[in-house]
Design an enzyme around this catalytic site. Sequence first.
Site, PDB file in Angstrom:
ATOM      1  N   SER A 115      -4.327  10.268   4.687  1.00  0.00           N
ATOM      2  CA  SER A 115      -2.690  10.605   6.137  1.00  0.00           C
ATOM      3  C   SER A 115      -3.312  12.589   6.546  1.00  0.00           C
ATOM      4  CB  SER A 115      -1.876  11.180   5.456  1.00  0.00           C
ATOM      5  OG  SER A 115      -0.415  11.139   6.118  1.00  0.00           O
ATOM      6  N   HIS A 120       1.737   3.367   2.669  1.00  0.00           N
ATOM      7  CA  HIS A 120       1.269   4.371   3.210  1.00  0.00           C
ATOM      8  C   HIS A 120       0.548   4.836   2.024  1.00  0.00           C
ATOM      9  CE1 HIS A 120      -0.208   7.961   5.701  1.00  0.00           C
ATOM     10  NE2 HIS A 120       0.214   8.218   5.228  1.00  0.00           N
TER      11      HIS A 120
END
Length: 252
Positions: free
Chosen positions: A84, A233
Amino acid sequence: MKLNFKKLGSGKPFVILHGLFGSADNWFSIARELEKTYTLYLVDQRNHGDSPHSDQWNYQVMVEDLKELLDDEGLEKVFLMGHSMGGKTVMNFACTYPERVEKLIVADIAPRYYPVHHETILEGLNSIQLKEIKSRKEADDQLAKYIPDLGTRQFLLKSLARNADGFVWKVNLPVITANIEEVGQELADWAKYLGPTLFLGGGNSKYIQQKDIEDIASHFPNYNLEFVPNAGHWLHAEQPEAVIEEVRNFLK
């Protein structure tokens, strides 16, 4: 800036960077499975974990922080991975200092611009009155008004620490709140890394989409894209064994 990091294992150096609101500890279980093959460096980026706080917070300074760590440790060339926000840092690093990166792994993020989407999290974290709470449960109860998902709250509250004066945030919450748009910044047009690159997406995540492939290829022409099934995620937390297998296969 001298970043805090944990070092374990033996073998070729492998540096891993966490995402927004995270810390080096997020990747500890993955590192324990890889330490027999690699020397792992689990890094706290600035304004996170046990690394120093600073009013400066953008990918340019985070790239230079990482270079300083590599220089201090005498690491000429490393395997490099980031998740990320950490993925954006390592992409920028590889394009700025390609000679320092042997192979690059980018976990669930693309080079494009991402609009701000952390407003509720920031509102919840900033709502916690640190001087008034007397327990982590009180903090969790307050945060639950904004974030109903227990797993997300547990992850965020890992950054809540206690000292002699009471509770404190390990993350630099005021600076992150004021500069949150920096997290989503796209790579510069000139940025390119020609070395082997693995983009590793969560099969249930929307962070890497079909529309991103052209952009990925323009910045990282020697890329491979794999998706981890049944993972969002936080793919390394949700499907650790699959992530470890993908990493091992790519670095071999």
